[in-house]
Design a protein around this motif. Structure first.
Motif, PDB file in Angstrom:
ATOM      1  N   VAL A 130      24.721   2.140   8.519  1.00 54.15           N
ATOM      2  CA  VAL A 130      24.376   2.760   9.742  1.00 54.15           C
ATOM      3  C   VAL A 130      25.294   3.715  10.291  1.00 54.15           C
ATOM      4  CG1 VAL A 130      23.563   2.514  12.035  1.00 54.15           C
ATOM      5  CG2 VAL A 130      22.735   0.746  10.466  1.00 54.15           C
ATOM      6  N   GLN A 133      25.065   6.778   7.907  1.00 49.78           N
ATOM      7  CA  GLN A 133      23.854   7.471   8.144  1.00 49.78           C
ATOM      8  C   GLN A 133      23.921   8.458   9.340  1.00 49.78           C
ATOM      9  OE1 GLN A 133      21.177   4.625   8.323  1.00 49.78           O
ATOM     10  NE2 GLN A 133      20.372   4.287   6.225  1.00 49.78           N
ATOM     11  N   ARG A 230      21.047   8.403  16.537  1.00 47.11           N
ATOM     12  CA  ARG A 230      19.825   7.297  16.923  1.00 47.11           C
ATOM     13  C   ARG A 230      18.556   8.169  16.610  1.00 47.11           C
ATOM     14  NH1 ARG A 230      18.636   5.144  23.313  1.00 47.11           N
ATOM     15  NH2 ARG A 230      17.074   3.761  22.487  1.00 47.11           N
ATOM     16  N   ARG A 233      17.583   8.551  12.817  1.00 48.31           N
ATOM     17  CA  ARG A 233      17.177   7.405  12.118  1.00 48.31           C
ATOM     18  C   ARG A 233      15.658   7.110  12.593  1.00 48.31           C
ATOM     19  NH1 ARG A 233      19.424   2.775  12.639  1.00 48.31           N
ATOM     20  NH2 ARG A 233      19.335   2.144  10.409  1.00 48.31           N
ATOM     21  N   ASP A 236      13.057   9.124  10.888  1.00 49.03           N
ATOM     22  CA  ASP A 236      12.776   8.871   9.738  1.00 49.03           C
ATOM     23  C   ASP A 236      12.428   7.486   9.411  1.00 49.03           C
ATOM     24  OD1 ASP A 236      12.891   9.987   7.039  1.00 49.03           O
ATOM     25  OD2 ASP A 236      14.803   8.633   6.682  1.00 49.03           O
ATOM     26  N   ILE A 238      13.622   4.547   9.964  1.00 44.98           N
ATOM     27  CA  ILE A 238      14.564   3.501   9.581  1.00 44.98           C
ATOM     28  C   ILE A 238      14.602   2.331  10.169  1.00 44.98           C
ATOM     29  CG2 ILE A 238      17.141   3.433   8.824  1.00 44.98           C
ATOM     30  CD1 ILE A 238      17.125   6.220   8.366  1.00 44.98           C
ATOM     31  N   GLY A 247      18.319   1.466   1.864  1.00 47.07           N
ATOM     32  CA  GLY A 247      19.117   2.025   3.120  1.00 47.07           C
ATOM     33  C   GLY A 247      19.770   3.098   2.541  1.00 47.07           C
ATOM     34  N   ARG A 250      17.871   6.102   2.118  1.00 48.79           N
ATOM     35  CA  ARG A 250      17.783   6.825   3.307  1.00 48.79           C
ATOM     36  C   ARG A 250      18.631   8.099   3.405  1.00 48.79           C
ATOM     37  NH1 ARG A 250      12.607   5.809   5.627  1.00 48.79           N
ATOM     38  NH2 ARG A 250      12.473   3.718   5.817  1.00 48.79           N
ATOM     39  N   LEU A 254      16.991  11.300   4.936  1.00 49.93           N
ATOM     40  CA  LEU A 254      17.572  11.814   6.348  1.00 49.93           C
ATOM     41  C   LEU A 254      17.735  13.267   6.060  1.00 49.93           C
ATOM     42  CD1 LEU A 254      19.911   9.124   7.608  1.00 49.93           C
ATOM     43  CD2 LEU A 254      17.788  10.097   8.798  1.00 49.93           C
TER      44      LEU A 254
END
Length: 276
Positions: A130, A133, A230, A233, A236, A238, A247, A250, A254
Motif C-alpha cells: 500500500v 502504491q 488515498r 487507490r 483505481d 483497489i 496488488g 496495480r 496506477l
C-alpha cells in the motif's frame, strides 16, 4: 508559448538526456549546507536567500527577454527552467528491484529493497505494498503534475519556487528551516493536488472519488501525499485486501491512471490556450 514549452518539456522528459544535464543541484545544496552550518541565519531569511532570490532573478531576466523578438529569446529559458523544476529520478523505474523481490515471494527482500531504494518501511508485506502504491502516486504528482500546474498558471518562476522548496524539504538538516519550507510547500500543494484528484475522478471511479472529495476538498490539514495516495487507490478500485500478485499489478494500473490524467491535463491546457 506556455503550451509549446509544456510539449517540449514532455519530449525532453521522454526522449532526451537534457534533463539529466540540466538538473544539477550542487550549487543549491552547497548553499543550503553553508547557511545551515553557520546557524545564525533565521529560517525565513534562509528561504529568502535560497528560494526567493533565484525566483526574483528569474522574473527580472524574463521581464527583460519577453519583449525581445516576440518572446522567442525567452522560450529556451522557459524550457530550461521547467525541465530543471521537474522531479529527480524515475518514479516507475525505481520500483524495479522491489517488483522483482515481490514476484519471487521474498517478503524480507522486498522490505529491505523498499527501505533502501524508496525510503519506505512497514511491519508487514500488505501495508508495504500500500505504501509503495502511494509512493508511486506521490512521486508522479510532485515530480510532474505540481510543476506543470504552476508553470501553466503562474509561469516558470512558480515552477522553480516549487522545486527549490521541495529540495529544501528533502535535504535540510535544520528542523526549523525544514518546517518552514514544508509550510510553504503545503500551500503550493493545496490546489494542484485537488485538481489532480478531480482528474482521477474523471478518468477513474468517479462516484467513489467524489464521495471522498466531498469531505476532503476544503480540508486544509490533510497532506498532499496522503490525499493523492488515498484518492488514487480509490480511483483505481483497489481493495483494502487484495491478492499479493494482483496488488503488484496495480502499480501498472496506477501508472496508467496517471498517464490518462496527464493526457486530460494536456487536453485542458490546449483547450484553454485556444480559447484564451
Amino acid at each position: 508559448m506556455s503550451f509549446l514549452v509544456l510539449l517540449l518539456a514532455l519530449w525532453v522528459e521522454k526522449f532526451s538526456a537534457l534533463r539529466h544535464q540540466v538538473q544539477r543541484d550542487g550549487f543549491f545544496l552547497g548553499e543550503l549546507v553553508r547557511l545551515e552550518r553557520t546557524g545564525k541565519v533565521h529560517p525565513w531569511w534562509t528561504l529568502a536567500i535560497l528560494v526567493l532570490a533565484p525566483v526574483a532573478l528569474l522574473v527580472l531576466v524574463l521581464h527583460v527577454l519577453d519583449p525581445v523578438a516576440y518572446g522567442l529569446l525567452a522560450l529556451p529559458l522557459h524550457l530550461l527552467v521547467l525541465v530543471y523544476s521537474l522531479g529527480r529520478g524515475d518514479a516507475k523505474g525505481s520500483l524495479g528491484p522491489f517488483r522483482d523481490a515481490w514476484r519471487r515471494g521474498d517478503d524480507q527482500a522486498a522490505l529491505h529493497v523498499a527501505e533502501r531504494d524508496l525510503g519506505l518501511a512497514a511491519d508487514e508485506p500488505h501495508s508495504l505494498l500500500v505504501r509503495v502504491q502511494g509512493y508511486l502516486l506521490w512521486q508522479a504528482y510532485q515530480s510532474f503534475f505540481a510543476v506543470i500546474f504552476w508553470y501553466f498558471v503562474l509561469g516558470p518562476a512558480a515552477a522553480l519556487a516549487y522545486r527549490l522548496l521541495a529540495l529544501t524539504v528533502e535535504h535540510s538538516r535544520q528542523p526549523a528551516l525544514k518546517a518552514r519550507a514544508e509550510q510553504l510547500r503545503h500551500i503550493m500543494d493545496w490546489l494542484p493536488v485537488r485538481v489532480l484528484a478531480l482528474s482521477f475522478a474523471l478518468v477513474g471511479n468517479f462516484v467513489a472519488v467524489m464521495r471522498v472529495m466531498l469531505h476532503e476538498l476544503l480540508n486544509w490539514h490533510i497532506s498532499a501525499g496522503h490525499l493523492v495516495a488515498r484518492v488514487g487507490r480509490i480511483a483505481d478500485d483497489i481493495l483494502e485486501e487484495e491478492d499479493p500478485q494482483r496488488g503488484l499489478g496495480r502499480l501498472d494500473s496506477l501508472w496508467e491512471l496517471l498517464l490518462r490524467s496527464a493526457v486530460l491535463w494536456y487536453a485542458g491546457f490546449a483547450l484553454w490556450t485556444v480559447l484564451v
